[in-house]
Design an enzyme around this catalytic site. Structure first.
Site, short mmCIF file in Angstrom:
data_model
loop_
_atom_site.label_atom_id
_atom_site.label_comp_id
_atom_site.label_asym_id
_atom_site.label_seq_id
_atom_site.Cartn_x
_atom_site.Cartn_y
_atom_site.Cartn_z
N SER A 1 90.79 -12.02 -44.42
CA SER A 1 90.12 -11.32 -43.53
C SER A 1 88.91 -11.07 -44.46
O SER A 1 88.96 -10.93 -45.43
CB SER A 1 90.99 -10.20 -43.28
OG SER A 1 90.04 -9.22 -42.48
N TYR B 1 96.04 -2.73 -44.48
CA TYR B 1 95.68 -3.95 -43.82
C TYR B 1 94.72 -4.74 -44.68
O TYR B 1 94.86 -5.90 -45.02
CB TYR B 1 95.22 -4.04 -42.32
CG TYR B 1 94.88 -5.45 -42.15
CD1 TYR B 1 95.71 -6.32 -41.50
CD2 TYR B 1 93.62 -5.87 -41.97
CE1 TYR B 1 95.38 -7.57 -40.91
CE2 TYR B 1 93.24 -7.19 -41.79
CZ TYR B 1 94.03 -8.18 -41.04
OH TYR B 1 93.87 -9.39 -40.79
#
Length: 258
Positions: A152, A165
């Site tokens: 990500s 996350y």
């Protein structure tokens, strides 16, 4: 920004005939798109997800001899062992770790719930590591095994509000780099940052964002197809930006400062 399916953009990378792959997170989003693209390119795929109903949606229209759905919660040791058992005693050429958990969005680290902290890390990092350990014997039976981790942007540059996350994706990057070094003479290990993509997880994280302004999961599969080829010679340990492959930019590893 709907760009059409990525494998139409790069037709030369539709050759995965006979390749055997495990794709986690196959029940939706990027994992589903990669699964369907791999099967469409001739691979045999074990697609792993928590929802039987959603895996059945992934399987719609696919050859049952080429797609093998596995309902599993990869945080459970028995379920990880079941994935390896399903692959069997043959070789495994590709493992794509696309499963992930967002956790509560927009929560500052100082206020992040303890339970969610451990749950997200277990799903996004520990489950990847321990599933790899289960799949390692099959991967080592492949002439040149490939591991692809879905990272990500917030796993490469910290950003407020992404909590565990983002932290977990930094950890995943470290795990991939370590494996790449250990596998220097064994196989190939890659990190792919999909960028903002119209997935259910993205909708949870950014509820006010118009999904039509983003690439679809199908749009970003070209780099995953390329990296899964038996004749792919990208340097192991490379980081990739999936969006580079749909914008017509020269494909290649991401620069370290991205």
């Amino acid at each position: 920004m709907r760009l059409g399916s990525g494998w139409q953009v790069y037709p030369q990378i539709m050759e995965l005939a006979g390749r055997r792959a495990v794709v986690t997170g196959a029940s939706s989003g990027i994992g589903r798109a990669v699964t369907r693209a791999y099967v469409g390119a001739g691979a045999i795929v074990w697609g792993v997800g928590r929802s039987r109903r959603q895996l059945e949606e992934t399987a719609r229209g696919l050859d049952s001899a080429s797609f093998h759905p596995i309902v599993a919660d990869l945080t459970r040791p028995a379920d990880r062992a079941a994935v390896a058992s399903a692959v069997g005693t043959g070789s495994l050429d590709v493992a794509v770790h696309a499963a992930g958990l967002l956790g509560p969005p927009g929560v500052p680290l100082e206020e992040y719930p303890t339970g969610a902290w451990y749950e997200v890390f277990e799903t996004n990092v520990s489950a990847v590591h321990f599933l790899h350990a289960e799949l390692a014997p099959a991967l080592h039976r492949s002439p040149l095994p490939t591991v692809i981790g879905v990272s990500s942007s917030v796993g490469r540059r910290g950003r407020a509000g992404w909590g565990m996350y983002g932290v977990s994706k930094f950890a995943l990057e470290g795990w991939l780099q370590t494996l790449a070094d250990e596998w220097a003479d064994t196989g190939r290990v890659y990190s792919v940052n999909p960028g903002a993509t119209a997935t259910p997880m993205r909708a949870m994280a950014m509820p006010d964002e118009d999904p039509a302004s983003l690439p679809s999961p199908d749009d970003i599969v070209p780099v995953f197809l390329h990296l899964a080829r038996s004749d792919c010679h990208e340097p192991t340990g490379s980081q990739f930006e999936a969006r580079d492959w749909i914008r017509g930019a020269v494909p290649g590893p991401a620069r370290p400062d991205r």
